[in-house]
Scaffold this motif. Structure first.
Motif, mmCIF file in Angstrom:
data_model
loop_
_atom_site.group_PDB
_atom_site.id
_atom_site.type_symbol
_atom_site.label_atom_id
_atom_site.label_comp_id
_atom_site.label_asym_id
_atom_site.label_seq_id
_atom_site.Cartn_x
_atom_site.Cartn_y
_atom_site.Cartn_z
ATOM 1 N N ALA A 1 90.095 5.078 -10.251
ATOM 2 C CA ALA A 1 89.300 4.134 -11.042
ATOM 3 C C ALA A 1 88.609 4.851 -12.195
ATOM 4 C CB ALA A 1 88.267 3.451 -10.149
ATOM 5 N N ALA A 2 88.313 6.143 -12.002
ATOM 6 C CA ALA A 2 87.652 6.916 -13.067
ATOM 7 C C ALA A 2 88.678 7.612 -13.964
ATOM 8 C CB ALA A 2 86.716 7.947 -12.441
ATOM 9 N N GLY A 3 89.953 7.363 -13.686
ATOM 10 C CA GLY A 3 91.009 7.913 -14.542
ATOM 11 C C GLY A 3 91.256 9.394 -14.337
ATOM 12 N N GLY B 1 81.373 5.747 -19.025
ATOM 13 C CA GLY B 1 81.459 7.193 -18.945
ATOM 14 C C GLY B 1 81.014 7.795 -20.265
ATOM 15 N N ALA B 2 80.369 8.976 -20.186
ATOM 16 C CA ALA B 2 79.858 9.606 -21.405
ATOM 17 C C ALA B 2 80.990 9.959 -22.351
ATOM 18 C CB ALA B 2 79.065 10.855 -21.028
ATOM 19 N N LEU C 1 80.194 9.452 -11.770
ATOM 20 C CA LEU C 1 80.191 10.918 -11.767
ATOM 21 C C LEU C 1 81.563 11.464 -12.181
ATOM 22 C CD1 LEU C 1 78.228 13.103 -10.138
ATOM 23 C CD2 LEU C 1 80.295 13.227 -8.784
ATOM 24 N N LEU C 2 82.607 10.860 -11.655
ATOM 25 C CA LEU C 2 83.965 11.329 -11.974
ATOM 26 C C LEU C 2 84.345 10.995 -13.418
ATOM 27 C CD1 LEU C 2 85.619 10.354 -8.575
ATOM 28 C CD2 LEU C 2 85.212 12.674 -9.411
ATOM 29 N N LEU C 3 83.769 9.904 -13.941
ATOM 30 C CA LEU C 3 84.025 9.549 -15.342
ATOM 31 C C LEU C 3 83.428 10.585 -16.286
ATOM 32 C CD1 LEU C 3 83.285 5.717 -15.534
ATOM 33 C CD2 LEU C 3 85.292 6.832 -16.470
ATOM 34 N N ASP C 4 82.351 11.209 -15.856
ATOM 35 C CA ASP C 4 81.614 12.131 -16.729
ATOM 36 C C ASP C 4 82.003 13.586 -16.538
ATOM 37 O OD1 ASP C 4 80.260 10.217 -17.982
ATOM 38 O OD2 ASP C 4 78.333 10.558 -17.012
#
Ligand SMILES: Nc1ncnc2c1ncn2[C@@H]1O[C@H](COP(=O)(O)OP(=O)(O)OP(=O)(O)O)[C@@H](O)[C@H]1O
Ligand SMILES: [Mg+2]
Length: 365
Positions: free
Chosen positions: A23-25, A184-185, A104-107
């Protein structure tokens, strides 16, 4: 994207964490036994340790590092003991911590990056020069890091136009408001129209058959806009060295809310009697905050007198800049030369301790 490290032998937990990572790619490196991944433990951007192998990980004595989390379905005293021994930042219990872990995983690419400063800019009275200063701050900050100008004023000219970025492709408010959810940042930084370290988050171009922006205050598009703004400020701060908010003067709760999230709010004031009276009201509407500073544009009343009347200290003076509209019309943005008044004032403002950026002279995005 750098790959996170997942260490667990619990198949259900692994399945769930892989789903969240997707989901966070991102695609994590996976290991069932901590003993085999001690080098990856030290170098991965983050480590998620299943509570099933946490005690075993403690016995392997991996290198102490930031960004370790213990993840499980139900944390008990043993889980917390192991987390403490591993120097983990937190224990994440699923399914409650799902969205936290996705964010968290997106960043990941921005882990370890110091959060940037957030500067608000608002005109004390109409046409004071707030949008111009906000864009100039973005241009100058981009010479020493990643900068984002967030255009929160639906009535303004569009910060992309002022910066000459209106032809750049990218995500605008309409897409963010529609999308909702955590940002995500790095996805925000990479999605918005940008050039040379300077990004802009602004309104969609006006459609030919009618205005695409809300008619009145940002509240006209409802709570969703407020949520998108707060999310953009948070993600912007995580992924940029500086975020500049061009705030509207219309004093609604959202503007005060956003001002409250800024490290500094610069109120641009023209030093004449009528503009100072408006500025007094603008400052009052921004609510109780220690973070207000005046930027006195042009000449007129003594800045010390303006500070006394408004009760807000002066951070800088901004002499009028010649040839401003020409520079903007040419798509160069307000900062055309690093020696001009806007560039000099922006450098001084960025060097204030609350912001702490020391931009290079001679380069602006
Ligand atoms: N530093 C400056 N020197 C000379 N002219 C300026 C300066 N800053 C702004 N101006 C001029 O003043 C006008 C208003 O500027 P700007 O749009 O930045 O103001 P604002 O405070 O954002 O206005 P609004 O109330 O519409 O939001 C523009 O025509 C701009 O060219
Ligand atoms: Mg403006």
């Amino acid at each position: 994207m750098r790959r996170p490290l997942l260490v667990t032998a619990d198949e259900t937990l692994l399945e769930e964490l892989l789903r969240l990572a997707a989901a966070a790619g991102t695609t994590p490196d996976v290991a069932a036994d901590p003993a085999g991944v001690l080098r990856a433990w030290a170098t991965a951007p983050c480590v998620l340790v299943g509570d099933d192998v946490a005690a075993r990980a403690v016995r392997c004595a991996p290198e102490r590092r930031d960004g370790v989390r213990v993840v499980g379905w139900q944390a008990d005293a043993d889980t917390f003991r192991a987390a403490l021994a591993l120097g983990a930042e937190e224990v994440c219990e699923l399914p409650r911590a799902e969205s936290h872990l996705v964010a968290l995983l997106l960043d990941l690419d921005d882990l370890g990056r110091a959060p940037g400063a957030v500067l608000g800019v608002v005109g004390g009275s109409g046409g004071a020069g707030a949008t111009t200063l906000a864009c100039a701050l973005g241009q100058v900050a981009a010479s020493c890091g990643a900068a984002l100008v967030v255009d929160c004023d639906p009535q303004g000219p569009g910060a992309d136009r002022v910066l000459g970025l209106e032809q750049e492709p990218g995500v605008r408010w309409d897409a963010l408001v529609r999308g909702g959810g955590r940002l995500g940042a790095s996805s925000l930084r990479e999605a918005v129209p940008s050039r040379g370290g300077l990004g802009v988050l602004t309104w969609p171009h006006e459609a030919l058959d009618g205005p695409a922006r809300p008619a009145a205050s940002p509240h006209a598009v409802g709570e969703a806009f407020g949520d998108a703004c707060r999310e953009a400020v948070a993600a912007g701060r995580r992924g940029h060295d500086l975020v500049v908010l061009d705030l509207p003067r219309a004093g609604d709760d959202l503007v005060a809310d956003l001002a409250g999230r800024c490290d500094l709010v610069l109120v641009v004031v023209v030093p004449d009697v009528a503009a100072v009276a408006s500025t007094q009201r603008t400052c009052r509407r921004l609510g109780e905050t220690e973070a207000l500073r005046l930027v006195v544009r042009g000449s007129g009343l003594d800045p010390a007198e303006v500070a006394r009347v408004t009760g807000v200290p002066v951070a800088a003076r901004l002499p009028d800049q010649r040839g401003l509209s020409e520079a903007v019309d040419l798509g160069l943005g307000p900062v055309r030369s690093h020696r001009g008044p806007l560039a000099r004032t922006a450098r001084a403002l960025l060097a204030l301790p609350e912001v702490g950026l020391v931009p290079a002279r001679g380069r602006a995005a």
